[in-house]
Design a protein around this motif. Sequence first.
Motif, PDB file in Angstrom:
ATOM      1  N   TRP A 181      -1.799   6.345   7.762  1.00  0.00           N
ATOM      2  CA  TRP A 181      -0.373   6.019   7.690  1.00  0.00           C
ATOM      3  C   TRP A 181       0.120   6.461   6.326  1.00  0.00           C
ATOM      4  CZ3 TRP A 181       2.252   2.544   4.353  1.00  0.00           C
ATOM      5  CH2 TRP A 181       3.615   2.431   4.636  1.00  0.00           C
ATOM      6  N   ASP A 207       2.713  -1.934  13.393  1.00  0.00           N
ATOM      7  CA  ASP A 207       3.394  -2.366  12.172  1.00  0.00           C
ATOM      8  C   ASP A 207       2.476  -3.200  11.282  1.00  0.00           C
ATOM      9  OD1 ASP A 207       6.183  -1.416  12.680  1.00  0.00           O
ATOM     10  OD2 ASP A 207       6.057  -2.793  14.371  1.00  0.00           O
ATOM     11  N   PRO A 249       1.142   0.070   8.181  1.00  0.00           N
ATOM     12  CA  PRO A 249       1.982  -0.169   6.995  1.00  0.00           C
ATOM     13  C   PRO A 249       1.727  -1.508   6.327  1.00  0.00           C
ATOM     14  CG  PRO A 249       3.311   0.617   8.851  1.00  0.00           C
ATOM     15  CD  PRO A 249       1.940   0.330   9.391  1.00  0.00           C
ATOM     16  N   TYR A 306       9.082  -4.432   4.728  1.00  0.00           N
ATOM     17  CA  TYR A 306       8.603  -3.071   5.007  1.00  0.00           C
ATOM     18  C   TYR A 306       9.730  -2.204   5.567  1.00  0.00           C
ATOM     19  CZ  TYR A 306       6.908  -0.059   8.872  1.00  0.00           C
ATOM     20  OH  TYR A 306       6.738   0.932   9.806  1.00  0.00           O
TER      21      TYR A 306
END
Length: 625
Positions: A243, A330, A353, A610
């Motif tokens: 990522w 996520d 993330p 985020y």
Amino acid sequence: MNDALLANAVRSHQAGDLTEAARLYSAVLQTSPRNFHARYLLGFVHFQQGRFEDAVRGIGEAVKLNPQSPDAFYNLGCALQRLQRPEEAVAAFDRAIALKPDYAEALINRGVALLALKRHSESIASFDRALVLAPGDADALSNRATALFEIKRYEDAAAGYAALLAAAPAFPYALGNLVLARTYACDWRSFDADRARLADEIAAGKLAISAHGSTLILDDPAAQLTVARLWVAERCPPSSPVWRGEIYRYEKIRVAYLSADFHAHATAFLIAGVFEHHDRARFESSLMSFGVDDKSAMRTRLMRGCDRFIDASGKSDSEIAAMLRDMEIDIAVDLKGFTQDSRPGIFAARAAPIQVNYLAHPGTMGADYMDYILADDIVIPSADQRHYSEKVVYLPDSYQANDSKRTISVAMPARHDVGLPESGFVFACFNNSYKISPPIFDIWMRLLRTVDGSVLWLFEDNAAATANLKREAEARGVTTDRLVFAPRTHVEDHLARQSLADLFLDTLPCNAHTTASDALFAGLPVLTVLGRTFAGRVAASLLRAVDLAELIVPSLAEYETLALTLAREPARLTALKARLTKTRDAAPLFDTARFTSHLEAAFVHMWERYQGGLPPVAFSVPRGA
């Protein structure tokens, strides 16, 4: 021409210029694609460069050209090991050993691969063969001792680690592993000296003990952070991220939980209800399993309780990280940390993330790639945040998930059914043997000597611990019939039998965790001392969440005093039990829906930061969120 080119390639390889060596080996193969040496050595260069899939492919082609090279099969096995394909690695090592029976290195690595497959007796036999060929080999001694440790032959494991230290005093983690093996066996004959030496090595920055091992026996959160950072740097440093800063924008927050314990295991017993209570309109939950499928009812329940269940047991860390990236997860929640069968390499590749340390590992992971740790204000006081590499997220009530659907067997045993005397006060502790320390045991024995007819009911973890605890009791003037050992049984039956105990006595520096919530769910009060570390403060967190904070004491002296008082004042203890039974179903600790709501609030706040491009930050989830 090709011979000269190959010779130049070998010279570059020997000089450490892997890029030039690879170029020259490839040039040879352009005109001589069946050149075994160029094919094999190019694969070996790829291995040295960390390109393990290319190495397997290249060396695999080479052994087809020449199936008589033991070194080629050996290095093929090593590459397969790095890809976490142990079964194939064993086959490659077997081929190498068949061609070269005295190949000690192949025997050692074969043993390591067998150990990964949990084929312990074969693993030990492979190490034994290697040690005949290479007496005193440190890798063989270390891995052999680890195999013995995993099958609970703790005294033999301790002897193995002691032999390792004699042969290689600076071998990484050897001292810590020796101390742990002795601790699991309750062999306290060098307890103080062992811990003093361990503290000195940690202070000196040596690789003295594993990160998870430090949470079991150290009582200093600063030292645990030091150990964790050293462990990460040596064992699971950051790797190339999969990522790379993208922001996923979906209607639902995508959460993946990763564990080897999605079966009949303590972690599953705690968290299964959380998956079922997730708000499916707001969250999409995935369980990524890299452990065994035990075909249990719990496994089936877990598979049904989430949006997506993925069996990734045959996948490498890099493959699982890539899967999470492809799924555009996520939030990735590590439910293993550094506990047995953990896979921190997935998180080291920055699979998502937001990466969260939760539940299994009671302490910091010391890794910059872990963003958050879920806690509460008891297990991590605000002043201790500096001892955690993660940002601390404070959940209200208790950090520990619990399942309100847990059941207790209706077949309630009698005292004689479980080996208890028909009368007398029953002190109990069902913690694993490694949590019992001499200062705690001293108190327990004084209580037995003071309270006539009382017994201490312990979990029967391993034969060595049982024998050593009996010996230690006798040394303190207590006959062994005052110690009763409870064998392992089904969870529902274990919960039922706890009704026969009067008071659960907790341990220090590592508390009861799942064991404490088991006792409280069964209606058994738990007496604990508030320790210095996350692992030493868990029981206090649980007691607060069932409104029994008066059973949290600040010192061992007060622990002993209160235990004696409760044993002598049955009416007071009866009142505590009645209160626990009355409030249990309404208590925050066992309210799975309430806990899940708070957990989701934590996830939402992480996700919102985020989404806004903001870095992780410590925060508290308000009660009722």
